[in-house]
Design an enzyme around this catalytic site. Structure first.
Site, short mmCIF file in Angstrom:
data_model
loop_
_atom_site.label_atom_id
_atom_site.label_comp_id
_atom_site.label_asym_id
_atom_site.label_seq_id
_atom_site.Cartn_x
_atom_site.Cartn_y
_atom_site.Cartn_z
N SER A 1 0.83 -1.21 0.00
CA SER A 1 0.00 0.00 0.00
C SER A 1 0.86 1.26 0.00
CB SER A 1 -0.89 0.03 1.24
OG SER A 1 -1.74 -1.11 1.26
N1 SAH Z 1 -0.66 -4.37 3.93
C1 SAH Z 1 -0.13 -4.92 2.72
C2 SAH Z 1 -1.19 -4.79 1.64
C3 SAH Z 1 -1.05 -5.80 0.60
S1 SAH Z 1 -2.31 -5.74 -0.61
C4 SAH Z 1 1.13 -4.21 2.29
O1 SAH Z 1 1.20 -3.00 2.45
O2 SAH Z 1 2.02 -4.86 1.75
C5 SAH Z 1 -3.61 -6.66 0.16
C6 SAH Z 1 -3.28 -8.07 0.55
O3 SAH Z 1 -4.50 -8.68 0.97
C7 SAH Z 1 -2.72 -8.94 -0.55
O4 SAH Z 1 -1.52 -9.49 -0.13
C8 SAH Z 1 -3.80 -10.01 -0.76
O5 SAH Z 1 -3.29 -11.28 -1.13
C9 SAH Z 1 -4.46 -10.05 0.60
N2 SAH Z 1 -5.82 -10.59 0.63
C10 SAH Z 1 -6.80 -10.45 -0.28
N3 SAH Z 1 -7.91 -11.11 0.11
C11 SAH Z 1 -7.62 -11.68 1.31
C12 SAH Z 1 -8.35 -12.50 2.23
N4 SAH Z 1 -9.61 -12.87 2.00
N5 SAH Z 1 -7.72 -12.88 3.37
C13 SAH Z 1 -6.44 -12.53 3.64
N6 SAH Z 1 -5.70 -11.76 2.80
C14 SAH Z 1 -6.28 -11.35 1.65
#
Ligand code: SAH
Length: 213
Positions: free
Chosen positions: A64
């Protein structure tokens, strides 16, 4: 890759940029000044790590924007030792920001590749979340509930009911809601049945995906 004085200087500048954009919580800005974001992304993006940008990580996901991380973290209004559930571990950057604020973090990721990569990275770095879980964040983590705070870092078409149920009375849930674009939404649980809802501007996240099995 290493963490150097130069990186620290860039982090300070990034914190200043976020402050200009309206982040006022000094503890959150302190975390931005401390957590080495360049180590959470592919080395080819290192030069951009301290700009307010999102980048691809693995499995078609993104880390993010620093502003988004700072904004969501500010909305949580954390106090030390609180139990925090994070949905979407991804690169682990948001997780590390939470850990810097001395809360107990439980974080769920549904992409195995990212779960493995970030688990290893945390061991190497000495970051200690309470639990990193490979699973479906839609379901929350009933065995560890209730939580003081819940933060969702992927765009959800609607609020997963399990997450509402796993929030303590007095607790705060921060979640971007929407499909193409998301509205950052804060829920404060006022009582067993009552939630106060506030909407706080539009953002763009990768989707929160449900495991249909
Ligand atoms: N906080 C992270 C954001 C990554 S993007 C960062 O800054 O790196 C969002 C993440 O949510 C992705 O890695 C995706 O695989 C995960 N995600 C999507 N749906 C999900 C679910 N149902 N349960 C757990 N993780 C999920």
């Amino acid at each position: 890759m290493k963490d150097t004085l130069k990186h620290r200087g860039m982090r300070n500048k990034l914190a200043d940029v976020l402050e200009e954009k309206g982040i006022t919580d000094s503890k959150v800005l302190g975390a931005i000044r401390t957590v080495p974001r360049h180590l959470f992304i592919d080395s080819s993006f290192e030069g951009h790590a301290y700009q307010n940008k999102a980048f691809p990580i693995a499995a078609d996901q993104t880390i993010s924007h620093p502003y988004t991380v700072a904004f969501q973290t500010s909305l949580l209004q954390l106090a030390p030792n609180q139990k925090v559930l994070e949905i979407g571990t991804g690169s682990g950057y948001q997780t590390a920001v939470l850990l810097h604020l001395k809360v107990k973090v439980y974080s769920i990721e549904r992409q195995l590749e990212l779960f493995k990569k970030t688990s290893l990275f945390f061991k190497k770095m000495g970051y200690r979340p309470k639990k990193l879980i490979f699973g479906d964040g839609y379901k929350g983590l009933p065995e560890e509930a209730p939580f003081d705070r819940i933060v969702v870092t992927a765009g959800a078409p609607e609020v997963p009911k399990a997450l509402m149920a796993q929030l303590k009375v007095g607790g705060r849930l921060v979640i971007p809601i929407g499909t193409d674009e998301q509205i950052m939404t804060l829920f404060v649980r006022k009582s067993a049945k009552q939630f106060e809802k506030k909407t706080l501007g539009s953002f763009r996240f990768v989707p929160l995906l449900e495991n249909k099995n």
